[in-house]
Design a protein around this motif. Structure first.
Motif, PDB file in Angstrom:
ATOM      1  N   UNK A   1       9.219  16.157  -2.216  1.00 39.67           N
ATOM      2  CA  UNK A   1       8.845  15.988  -3.452  1.00 39.67           C
ATOM      3  C   UNK A   1       7.481  16.362  -3.565  1.00 39.67           C
ATOM      4  N   UNK A   2       6.855  16.657  -5.011  1.00 38.56           N
ATOM      5  CA  UNK A   2       5.481  16.730  -5.421  1.00 38.56           C
ATOM      6  C   UNK A   2       5.044  15.126  -5.426  1.00 38.56           C
ATOM      7  N   UNK A   3       3.839  14.849  -4.903  1.00 32.48           N
ATOM      8  CA  UNK A   3       3.108  13.659  -4.824  1.00 32.48           C
ATOM      9  C   UNK A   3       1.664  13.360  -5.101  1.00 32.48           C
ATOM     10  N   UNK A   4       1.063  12.401  -5.222  1.00 29.35           N
ATOM     11  CA  UNK A   4      -0.042  12.365  -5.542  1.00 29.35           C
ATOM     12  C   UNK A   4      -1.099  12.768  -4.750  1.00 29.35           C
TER      13      UNK A   4
ATOM     14  N   UNK B   1       7.391  14.769   3.461  1.00 27.22           N
ATOM     15  CA  UNK B   1       8.319  14.357   4.673  1.00 27.22           C
ATOM     16  C   UNK B   1       8.494  12.763   4.830  1.00 27.22           C
ATOM     17  N   UNK B   2       7.309  11.963   4.651  1.00 29.88           N
ATOM     18  CA  UNK B   2       7.412  10.657   4.456  1.00 29.88           C
ATOM     19  C   UNK B   2       8.087   9.937   3.281  1.00 29.88           C
ATOM     20  N   UNK B   3       7.984  10.597   2.332  1.00 32.27           N
ATOM     21  CA  UNK B   3       8.599  10.203   1.126  1.00 32.27           C
ATOM     22  C   UNK B   3       9.966  10.543   1.101  1.00 32.27           C
ATOM     23  N   UNK B   4      10.588  11.429   1.579  1.00 34.33           N
ATOM     24  CA  UNK B   4      11.916  11.929   1.650  1.00 34.33           C
ATOM     25  C   UNK B   4      12.549  10.946   2.929  1.00 34.33           C
ATOM     26  N   UNK B   5      11.825  10.639   3.822  1.00 38.59           N
ATOM     27  CA  UNK B   5      12.495   9.749   4.852  1.00 38.59           C
ATOM     28  C   UNK B   5      12.476   8.316   4.152  1.00 38.59           C
TER      29      UNK B   5
END
Length: 203
Positions: free
Chosen positions: A26-29, A194-198
């Motif tokens: 996703x989009x993130x800060x 990648x980290x947020x999806x995990x």
């Protein structure tokens, strides 16, 4: 979702506009921080987030629908000078070089700058027509944690080295004839899609 995100955002000859492409899954800060850095340091009028229908270098089998990613990206962007668009779906372009060619044709007189993180510079030489991209418009590289050295040691950085602009002159980049590029350092975000999806159990 209206068709608005699939149209070209507002533009006019003479404006300096940064193009920041990606899946935003996703989009993130971190995307927002990089954009605000580019807006300020390059003295841009606007930044367009080009939310791609699918990255040719990645497995898109589990990629959320474009409309979902556009809605989420707009919430994260939250800035009057950041436009989120799915224009690549309208242009039916798959590769960055084709997208940039199409935008330059449709937006004569606009000073575009291609923006990407240093992690992307590390693998830029694998992109289709990457040298063409570098000759098409100036490039701004935003430093990302863990990729500073690999980016600067990459084949693309080596090829581009003769056209690098000093960081303290970054504001001239949008109106500099390409090839031209700058490496921007500053506050960095450790976030990655990648980290947020995990963390969300989506990978």
């Amino acid at each position: 979702m209206t068709s608005e995100p699939l149209r070209l955002p507002p533009h006019a000859p003479g404006l300096c506009i940064g193009l920041f492409g990606g899946s935003f899954n996703p989009a993130h800060d971190g995307h927002r921080l990089a954009s605000l850095t580019a807006l300020r340091r390059l003295q841009l009028d606007r930044i367009w987030w080009l939310v791609t229908p699918g990255n040719p270098l990645k497995d898109n089998a589990r990629l959320p629908p474009l409309g979902e990613r556009l809605r989420q990206a707009r919430k994260v962007a939250g800035h009057a000078r950041i436009n989120v668009t799915g224009i690549e779906a309208t242009l039916r372009t798959r590769y960055t070089a084709d997208t940039l060619r199409a935008l330059k044709r449709r937006c004569p007189g606009v000073n575009f700058v291609w923006i990407m993180g240093s992690d992307n510079l590390a693998g830029f030489h694998r992109w289709a027509e990457w040298r063409t991209i570098a000759r098409m418009m100036p490039i701004a590289i935003i430093d990302r944690p863990g990729s500073t050295h690999s980016a600067m040691a990459s084949p693309a950085a080596n090829w581009l080295s003769r056209w690098r602009i000093p960081e303290n002159q970054a504001a001239v980049l949008p109106r500099t004839n390409p090839p031209a590029w700058v490496f921007l350092h500053g506050k960095r975000s450790t976030l990655s899609s990648t980290m947020l999806r995990q963390q969300a159990g989506r990978d």
